[in-house]
Design a protein around this motif. Structure first.
Motif, PDB file in Angstrom:
ATOM      1  N   GLY A   1       0.811  -1.210   0.000  1.00  0.00           N
ATOM      2  CA  GLY A   1       0.000   0.000   0.000  1.00  0.00           C
ATOM      3  C   GLY A   1       0.842   1.255   0.000  1.00  0.00           C
ATOM      4  N   ALA A   2       1.981   1.227   0.716  1.00  0.00           N
ATOM      5  CA  ALA A   2       2.859   2.392   0.740  1.00  0.00           C
ATOM      6  C   ALA A   2       3.443   2.672  -0.642  1.00  0.00           C
ATOM      7  CB  ALA A   2       3.976   2.169   1.754  1.00  0.00           C
TER       8      ALA A   2
ATOM      9  N   MET B   1     -12.385   3.959  -0.562  1.00  0.00           N
ATOM     10  CA  MET B   1     -12.966   3.551   0.714  1.00  0.00           C
ATOM     11  C   MET B   1     -13.945   2.409   0.516  1.00  0.00           C
ATOM     12  SD  MET B   1     -14.995   5.878   3.536  1.00  0.00           S
ATOM     13  CE  MET B   1     -13.551   6.909   3.807  1.00  0.00           C
ATOM     14  N   LEU B   2     -14.750   2.496  -0.520  1.00  0.00           N
ATOM     15  CA  LEU B   2     -15.694   1.415  -0.802  1.00  0.00           C
ATOM     16  C   LEU B   2     -14.958   0.110  -1.077  1.00  0.00           C
ATOM     17  CD1 LEU B   2     -18.642   0.550  -1.292  1.00  0.00           C
ATOM     18  CD2 LEU B   2     -18.354   1.249  -3.681  1.00  0.00           C
TER      19      LEU B   2
ATOM     20  N   THR C   1      -3.811   1.720   4.008  1.00  0.00           N
ATOM     21  CA  THR C   1      -2.653   2.595   3.875  1.00  0.00           C
ATOM     22  C   THR C   1      -2.877   3.627   2.776  1.00  0.00           C
ATOM     23  OG1 THR C   1      -1.144   0.881   4.678  1.00  0.00           O
ATOM     24  CG2 THR C   1      -0.188   2.639   3.344  1.00  0.00           C
ATOM     25  N   VAL C   2      -3.392   3.184   1.658  1.00  0.00           N
ATOM     26  CA  VAL C   2      -3.694   4.121   0.566  1.00  0.00           C
ATOM     27  C   VAL C   2      -4.831   5.053   0.975  1.00  0.00           C
ATOM     28  CG1 VAL C   2      -4.350   4.301  -1.855  1.00  0.00           C
ATOM     29  CG2 VAL C   2      -2.914   2.401  -1.096  1.00  0.00           C
ATOM     30  N   LEU C   3      -5.802   4.519   1.690  1.00  0.00           N
ATOM     31  CA  LEU C   3      -6.947   5.321   2.113  1.00  0.00           C
ATOM     32  C   LEU C   3      -6.518   6.492   2.991  1.00  0.00           C
ATOM     33  CD1 LEU C   3     -10.025   5.748   2.456  1.00  0.00           C
ATOM     34  CD2 LEU C   3      -9.940   4.137   4.341  1.00  0.00           C
ATOM     35  N   VAL C   4      -5.683   6.212   4.020  1.00  0.00           N
ATOM     36  CA  VAL C   4      -5.273   7.305   4.904  1.00  0.00           C
ATOM     37  C   VAL C   4      -4.400   8.307   4.156  1.00  0.00           C
ATOM     38  CG1 VAL C   4      -5.484   5.932   6.999  1.00  0.00           C
ATOM     39  CG2 VAL C   4      -3.313   5.977   5.788  1.00  0.00           C
ATOM     40  N   ALA C   5      -3.651   7.861   3.164  1.00  0.00           N
ATOM     41  CA  ALA C   5      -2.871   8.799   2.347  1.00  0.00           C
ATOM     42  C   ALA C   5      -3.802   9.754   1.610  1.00  0.00           C
ATOM     43  CB  ALA C   5      -1.991   8.030   1.371  1.00  0.00           C
ATOM     44  N   PHE C   6      -4.901   9.249   1.059  1.00  0.00           N
ATOM     45  CA  PHE C   6      -5.862  10.101   0.366  1.00  0.00           C
ATOM     46  C   PHE C   6      -6.543  11.079   1.324  1.00  0.00           C
ATOM     47  CE2 PHE C   6      -6.721   6.754  -3.199  1.00  0.00           C
ATOM     48  CZ  PHE C   6      -5.462   7.036  -3.717  1.00  0.00           C
TER      49      PHE C   6
END
Length: 713
Positions: free
Chosen positions: A437-438, A463-464, A483-488
Motif C-alpha cells: 500500500g505504501a 474507501m468502498l 494505507t492508501v486510504l489514509v494517504a488520500f
C-alpha cells in the motif's frame, strides 16, 4: 466445483459490500461538507474517523437496527472519550496515564457481552485520535461537532439502509426446544419408553440449537443483567430437561402410572406454557404451581422406605428420575418468566437458584466485573495486554516524537491478537500489505502532487473497495488498502508528500512490534490453556460440593448452604470457564495439529460447564428442606457413591489441567467401570434414590466431556 468455503464467498462479499457502502456514504456526507463547504478540517477529520471507528473498526453484532440502538446509547461515551483525549494529550505523562486507564477499561468492558466487546476497538480509536498532535484543547468544539455528526449519520444509515434479515432470537430457539420437551413429556406420560432413536435425535438437535457455538453472536444472552442471566438459565434448563426425558427409565405398573403420569403431564403443560411465555404470551406461573403440587404428591407418595410399605426400589428409581425432570422443568418455567418480564415476573422464584432476580442492575455489573478481576480471567488478560501495548506506543510516540504516532497505535489496536501465533501471522501479513500500500500511495502522491480534487474523487471509491475487500480477503489486503486510504485523507488535510507512505510503514512496524512484544510477555497462548485450567478448577470445586452434599444427605443435615464459600467459588469457576470457552471459539486451533508428546483428548467444554451447573442445582435441591437421615445402609451407600463420583471428577480435572505435573496424557476421561448406582440398600427412602439419580446424571456429564460434538480443543 466450489467447496463449502468458496461457496460462501458471494454472501461474504455481499454483506461486506453493504457495510462498506454505508460507511462510504456516511463518511463522505460528513467529511466533504465540513472540509470543502465550511472549511472546518478538524470537524471533517473527526466526522470521517468516527464513521471509520464505528463502522469499520467496531464489530458490533446484530442487525442494522440493533446496532443503531446500541450506538445511540454509546454516543455520550464517544463525547467523553474525545474530550478526555483532547485535554489529557497536552502532556505526555497525562496522555500515557489516560491511555493506560481508558485502554484497560474499554477492553475490559467485554465482560458485558458481545456488543460491548465489539464496540471496544472503535471506542479506543475515538480516544486515540485526539491524543496526538495538534494538541489543541481550543478545537474541542469542532472535534465534538464532527464526532456527533459522523455518529448520528451512521446511526441513521444503520437503521435505514440495506436492512438484513434478523436471525431467530434465542428466546425463539428456547421456545422451539421447549415444545419438543412438551411433545416428549406428553408421550411419556401416556406410553412409558415410547421414545424412539429418531425422537432422541430430535431432542438432541433441539438441545444443540441452544449451544453458544450454534447461536449467532448477537443473539447469545451473555450480558450481566437480569433478563440475559435468566435467558441463559432458561436455555440450560431446557437442555437439561430434554436430557432427563430421553433417559427416563421405563417402569410400568399400577404402582407408578398415576403419580408418574401426573407429573409428566404437568411437565408437558409447563413446557408448552414456557414456549408461550418466551413468545411474549401468558405467564407460566399457574403451570408452575401445578407441577410443583404434582411433584410434591409424588414425593410424598414415595417417601417411605420399602420396609414401611413404600414402593419397591425400581419404582423409587423411576420416581427419582421423574422428579429430576420435574425440577429441570420448574427451573425452565421460572427462568423463562424472569427472562421475559424481568423484575415483574409473577412466578415463584427460589431465592438461592435465582439469586440475581432482585439484585439491582449496577450490582449485577459489579458482580460480573469482580468475578473477572483476576489474572485467571481471559477478559482481564486481554484488557491488560491491550492497555499495556497501547500505553507503550503512546509513550514511545510522545518521547521520541514519532511522526503520525496515531497510526502506530492504530496498528497495535488492530493487529494484536489473543495468541502469539495468531499475532505473528497477522503482523507478517499486515507488514506485507502495508508495504504494498505504501508503494501505491507513494506513486499516486508523486504523480498527482497537491491536486486535492483528485484525492477527493478517489477517496470514496477507494474507501468502498477497502471496506469491501479487506474484511473478506484478510488482514494483508485490509492494511494495504487502508494505507492508501489514509494517504488520500491526509493529502486533503495538509500538503501531500510521498514521504507520507514511508511514515505509514514505519508506524505500522513500530506499532506491530510493540504489540508482538506484549503478546509474548502477556499470556501468549490465549484461551486454550486458560480454559483447561478453569475447567479443571471447576471440576475440583464441584467434587468438593458433591462430597459435602452426599455426606449431608446421608447424615440428615443441611451443612452446605448455597451461600457458603464453596458454592460461591464454584459459581465463579463456572463464570471464568464460560468466558474462556467463548473466547476459544474465536481463536485458531492450537498447535496446528503438531507438538511434542501426545495431545490431550478432545473435550466437550459445554458438558464441563453443564456439570458445574448440575452440581449447583442438584445440591441445592437435595438439601432444601433439611433432609431426614437415610438410615445406616443407605447413608453408607450414598456417601461411598458421592466420594467415587467426586473422585472421578478429580481424575477428569487432572486430565484437563495443562500443568506439567498432571497426568493429562494418560488419565482417561471416561470411567471404565463405576458400579454402585444399581445398589438397593434395605429400607432406603426416596431421598436416597434422588441422590443416586443426581450423582448418576453427573456421571453422564463426565462421560460426555470426552465426546465433544464441536471443534476439538
Amino acid at each position: 466445483m466450489w467447496g463449502p468455503g468458496r461457496a460462501r464467498l458471494p454472501a461474504a462479499y455481499a454483506a461486506s459490500g453493504r457495510r462498506a457502502l454505508r460507511v462510504t456514504l456516511v463518511a463522505a456526507a460528513g467529511f466533504y461538507p465540513f472540509r470543502y463547504g465550511l472549511d472546518r478540517p478538524v470537524a471533517a477529520t473527526y466526522a470521517l474517523f468516527t464513521v471509520v471507528a464505528l463502522g469499520g473498526l467496531s464489530r458490533i453484532p446484530g442487525t442494522g437496527r440493533q446496532r443503531a440502538a446500541f450506538m445511540t446509547r454509546l454516543l455520550p461515551v464517544c463525547w467523553v472519550l474525545v474530550a478526555a483525549g483532547t485535554w489529557l494529550s497536552v502532556r505526555t505523562w497525562t496522555a500515557v496515564a489516560g491511555m493506560l486507564v481508558v485502554g484497560f477499561t474499554l477492553a475490559f468492558c467485554a465482560v458485558g457481552g458481545p456488543r460491548p466487546a465489539g464496540a471496544a476497538p472503535g471506542l479506543q480509536l475515538l480516544y486515540i485520535l485526539p491524543s496526538f498532535p495538534p494538541y489543541d484543547p481550543g478545537s474541542l468544539g469542532d472535534r465534538l461537532t464532527g464526532t456527533t455528526t459522523g455518529a448520528v449519520l451512521f446511526i441513521a444509515a444503520e437503521a435505514l439502509l440495506f436492512r438484513e434479515p434478523a436471525p431467530a432470537p434465542y428466546r425463539e430457539r428456547a421456545a422451539r426446544a421447549a415444545l419438543v420437551a412438551e411433545r416428549w413429556a406428553a408421550r411419556l406420560a401416556s406410553a412409558p419408553a415410547a421414545l424412539t432413536d429418531a425422537d432422541r435425535r430430535v431432542a438432541q438437535e433441539a438441545g444443540q440449537s441452544l449451544r453458544p457455538l450454534n447461536v449467532p453472536e448477537a443473539e447469545r444472552p451473555a450480558g450481566p443483567g437480569v433478563r440475559d442471566r435468566a435467558l441463559t438459565h432458561t436455555g440450560l434448563a431446557v437442555r437439561t430437561l430434554l436430557g432427563r426425558l430421553v433417559q427416563l427409565p421405563a417402569v410400568r405398573g399400577r404402582d407408578t402410572a398415576p403419580e408418574v403420569s401426573a407429573v409428566l403431564r404437568a411437565v408437558a403443560e409447563l413446557a408448552g406454557a414456557t414456549a408461550a411465555c418466551l413468545r411474549a404470551q401468558a405467564s407460566p406461573a399457574a403451570r408452575l404451581r401445578e407441577l410443583a403440587a404434582a411433584r410434591a404428591r409424588l414425593s410424598a407418595g414415595s417417601a417411605g422406605p420399602v420396609s414401611g410399605g413404600g414402593p419397591p426400589p425400581a419404582v423409587l428409581r423411576c420416581h427419582a428420575a421423574v422428579l429430576e425432570a420435574a425440577d429441570a422443568a420448574l427451573a425452565m418455567g421460572a427462568a423463562a418468566d424472569l427472562a421475559v418480564r424481568g423484575r415483574h415476573a409473577t412466578a415463584d422464584l427460589p431465592p438461592r437458584r435465582f439469586w440475581y432476580a432482585r439484585v439491582p442492575a449496577p450490582l449485577l455489573w459489579w458482580h460480573r466485573a469482580r468475578g473477572h478481576a483476576g489474572r485467571r480471567s481471559v477478559f482481564f488478560q486481554n484488557a491488560v495486554r491491550m492497555a499495556l501495548a497501547l500505553t507503550a506506543v503512546r509513550l514511545v510516540a510522545g518521547v521520541d516524537t514519532l511522526p503520525h504516532g496515531f497510526w502506530a497505535m492504530l496498528a497495535t489496536l488492530t493487529l494484536t491478537r489473543t495468541t502469539l501465533g495468531e499475532t505473528w501471522s497477522t503482523i507478517r501479513l499486515a507488514l506485507a500489505g502495508t508495504l504494498a500500500g505504501a508503494l501505491v500511495s507513494a506513486g499516486v502522491l508523486i504523480m498527482v502532487g497537491s491536486d486535492t480534487a483528485v484525492y477527493a474523487v478517489l477517496l470514496p471509491v477507494w474507501m468502498l473497495a477497502a471496506f469491501t475487500l479487506g474484511p473478506v480477503r484478510g488482514v494483508g489486503w485490509a492494511q494495504g488498502l487502508f494505507t492508501v486510504l489514509v494517504a488520500f485523507v491526509f493529502a486533503q488535510l495538509a500538503q501531500p508528500t510521498w514521504r507520507l507512505a514511508e511514515v505509514r510503514v514505519l508506524d505500522v512496524l513500530v506499532g506491530s512490534a510493540i504489540g508482538a512484544v506484549f503478546g509474548v510477555l502477556a499470556w501468549p497462548r490465549g484461551a486454550h490453556d486458560e480454559l483447561r485450567r478453569a475447567a479443571a478448577d471447576l471440576l475440583r470445586r464441584a467434587a468438593e460440593i458433591v462430597v459435602a452434599t452426599s455426606a449431608s444427605v446421608a447424615g440428615g443435615t443441611a451443612a452446605v448452604p448455597t451461600g457458603a464459600p464453596g458454592y460461591r467459588s464454584l459459581e465463579r469457576a463456572v463464570v471464568l470457564a464460560e468466558s474462556a470457552y467463548a473466547q476459544l471459539q474465536s481463536e485458531p486451533a492450537p498447535f496446528g495439529g503438531r507438538g511434542r508428546g501426545p495431545r490431550p483428548p478432545p473435550v466437550d467444554w459445554q458438558a464441563t460447564l453443564i456439570a458445574g451447573h448440575h452440581t449447583l442445582w442438584g445440591s441445592a435441591r437435595l438439601l432444601e428442606p433439611s433432609p431426614a437421615p437415610l438410615g445406616p445402609g443407605a447413608a453408607e451407600s450414598a456417601g461411598v457413591l458421592g466420594e467415587r463420583v467426586a473422585g472421578r471428577m478429580l481424575l477428569v480435572s487432572a486430565a484437563l489441567d495443562p500443568g506439567d505435573d498432571t497426568p493429562a496424557a494418560t488419565t482417561p476421561l471416561l470411567d471404565p467401570a463405576l458400579d454402585g448406582f444399581a445398589a438397593e440398600p434395605p429400607g432406603a427412602p426416596r431421598r436416597y434414590y434422588a441422590t443416586v439419580a443426581w450423582l448418576n446424571s453427573l456421571m453422564t456429564d463426565l462421560t460426555r466431556i470426552a465426546r465433544p460434538p464441536d471443534r476439538p480443543a
